[in-house]
Scaffold this active site. Structure first.
Site, mmCIF file in Angstrom:
data_model
loop_
_atom_site.group_PDB
_atom_site.id
_atom_site.type_symbol
_atom_site.label_atom_id
_atom_site.label_comp_id
_atom_site.label_asym_id
_atom_site.label_seq_id
_atom_site.Cartn_x
_atom_site.Cartn_y
_atom_site.Cartn_z
ATOM 1 N N ASP A 7 -38.560 -10.726 31.208
ATOM 2 C CA ASP A 7 -38.463 -10.819 29.747
ATOM 3 C C ASP A 7 -38.337 -12.300 29.391
ATOM 4 O O ASP A 7 -37.304 -12.915 29.656
ATOM 5 C CB ASP A 7 -37.246 -10.020 29.254
ATOM 6 C CG ASP A 7 -36.914 -10.293 27.798
ATOM 7 O OD1 ASP A 7 -37.819 -10.699 27.040
ATOM 8 O OD2 ASP A 7 -35.737 -10.071 27.409
ATOM 9 N N VAL A 8 -39.395 -12.867 28.804
ATOM 10 C CA VAL A 8 -39.392 -14.283 28.437
ATOM 11 C C VAL A 8 -39.245 -14.388 26.923
ATOM 12 O O VAL A 8 -40.186 -14.087 26.172
ATOM 13 C CB VAL A 8 -40.673 -15.006 28.899
ATOM 14 C CG1 VAL A 8 -40.527 -16.504 28.672
ATOM 15 C CG2 VAL A 8 -40.972 -14.720 30.358
ATOM 16 N N THR A 11 -35.733 -18.622 24.231
ATOM 17 C CA THR A 11 -34.749 -19.532 24.797
ATOM 18 C C THR A 11 -34.613 -19.392 26.307
ATOM 19 O O THR A 11 -34.496 -20.387 27.012
ATOM 20 C CB THR A 11 -33.370 -19.282 24.152
ATOM 21 O OG1 THR A 11 -33.495 -19.397 22.730
ATOM 22 C CG2 THR A 11 -32.343 -20.290 24.646
ATOM 23 N N LEU A 13 -35.556 -17.016 30.121
ATOM 24 C CA LEU A 13 -36.284 -16.025 30.911
ATOM 25 C C LEU A 13 -35.246 -15.175 31.630
ATOM 26 O O LEU A 13 -34.372 -15.701 32.322
ATOM 27 C CB LEU A 13 -37.205 -16.707 31.912
ATOM 28 C CG LEU A 13 -37.993 -15.822 32.891
ATOM 29 C CD1 LEU A 13 -39.284 -16.527 33.310
ATOM 30 C CD2 LEU A 13 -37.196 -15.453 34.145
ATOM 31 N N LYS A 14 -35.351 -13.868 31.472
ATOM 32 C CA LYS A 14 -34.480 -12.939 32.177
ATOM 33 C C LYS A 14 -35.340 -12.092 33.112
ATOM 34 O O LYS A 14 -36.441 -11.689 32.748
ATOM 35 C CB LYS A 14 -33.717 -12.060 31.178
ATOM 36 C CG LYS A 14 -32.775 -12.860 30.279
ATOM 37 C CD LYS A 14 -32.110 -12.005 29.236
ATOM 38 C CE LYS A 14 -33.032 -11.673 28.095
ATOM 39 N NZ LYS A 14 -33.367 -12.849 27.269
ATOM 40 N N ASP A 105 -42.011 -8.121 22.739
ATOM 41 C CA ASP A 105 -40.588 -7.818 22.929
ATOM 42 C C ASP A 105 -40.129 -6.701 22.008
ATOM 43 O O ASP A 105 -39.351 -5.828 22.414
ATOM 44 C CB ASP A 105 -39.739 -9.066 22.732
ATOM 45 C CG ASP A 105 -39.934 -9.725 21.368
ATOM 46 O OD1 ASP A 105 -41.010 -9.537 20.747
ATOM 47 O OD2 ASP A 105 -39.021 -10.449 20.922
ATOM 48 N N THR A 183 -15.422 -24.306 5.522
ATOM 49 C CA THR A 183 -16.885 -24.333 5.624
ATOM 50 C C THR A 183 -17.391 -23.736 6.928
ATOM 51 O O THR A 183 -18.416 -23.052 6.950
ATOM 52 C CB THR A 183 -17.392 -25.781 5.462
ATOM 53 O OG1 THR A 183 -16.916 -26.306 4.225
ATOM 54 C CG2 THR A 183 -18.906 -25.828 5.464
#
EC number: 2.7.1.33
Length: 259
Positions: A7-8, A11, A13-14, A105, A183
């Site tokens: 899974d890319v 942020t 890559l898994k 995805d 804030t």
């Protein structure tokens, strides 16, 4: 026989290695790398892995990153396969105007969520939420048709947009509060409630469209941060995209599976 799921995202890559390409396959190993570090996979995390016999992945980071990932698999005798959304697969039909333009995805996550829900009860309408660099909120009816969905910025993009577009908002990340009085908390709470509001709108739309209460499933790297602020009932699922890739692999490689 082993199966590598990838899974890319925008942020990171898994990856996860399973004993075979099947929805019930045991997990052998898994890991994650920031995109800046993926060129080190072959000599790092993947160096000690037995060569997988099958691979299926989804990618949203573009062709340049895809080629970098494929370069890390050159020592394996494997043909990389990447999911492209279609008009229908694995029990879901795709209601996008141009089905192939739906993010891989989102498509894979919906397939994973749909079959995860079916394993626990009868089919019902679903809202599938992915919370990452971007946030997607997708609706599926009880027949398994993807009706459409929302895309909005994740927390980080919202904060960076405010920092670049206004003066004096370079402040640390705060806490989610019902009534923020500084804030930092105001920024964090605003982003969180914006996402929660989008989810709530989609749940309302799907409830009105289908006439029944939809099931809400949430995943993604930042899903746990959203959990305390989510409206209504929902289920947090850790590896929704890997669940979807396993489901797709079960169908695509079924003639090659030997249990």
């Amino acid at each position: 026989m082993t199966f590598l799921a990838i899974d890319v995202g925008n942020t990171r890559l898994k990856w996860a290695l399973y004993t075979h390409p099947h929805r019930d396959a045991p997990l052998l190993a898994q890991g994650a790398e920031f995109l800046d570090n993926i060129d080190k996979l072959a000599d790092g995390a993947w160096a000690t892995l037995a060569a997988p016999t099958h691979m299926l992945g989804c990618i949203v980071a573009g062709d340049v990153v895809r080629r970098r990932v494929e370069a890390q698999m050159e020592n394996w005798d494997i043909a990389p396969q990447w999911v492209v959304a279609s008009a229908g697969e694995a029990g879901l039909s795709n209601g996008y105007d141009h089905p192939s333009r739906l993010g891989a995805d989102r498509w894979v996550a919906m397939i994973g969520a749909w079959h995860h829900a079916l394993s626990n009860g009868p089919a019902r309408p679903m809202v599938v939420v992915m919370v990452g660099t971007a946030v997607t909120v997708d609706a599926i009816d009880a027949s398994g048709k993807f009706l459409g969905g929302l895309i909005l910025p994740g927390h980080g993009i919202m904060l960076r947009a405010l920092e670049s577009g206004t003066a004096g908002l370079h402040v640390p990340t705060g806490e989610v509060r019902e009534f923020p009085t500084n804030t930092s908390d105001a920024l964090t709470s605003g982003g969180t409630f914006a996402i929660a509001g989008a989810v709530n709108c989609m749940v309302q739309h799907l409830r009105a469209h289908c006439g029944v209460e939809p099931k809400c499933v949430m995943a993604g790297g930042a899903g746990w941060k959203m959990a305390p602020s989510m409206p209504g009932q929902f289920e947090l699922v850790d590896n929704l995209i890997f669940d979807g890739l396993l489901e797709l692999a079960s169908n695509r490689f079924k003639d090659q599976i030997r249990l």
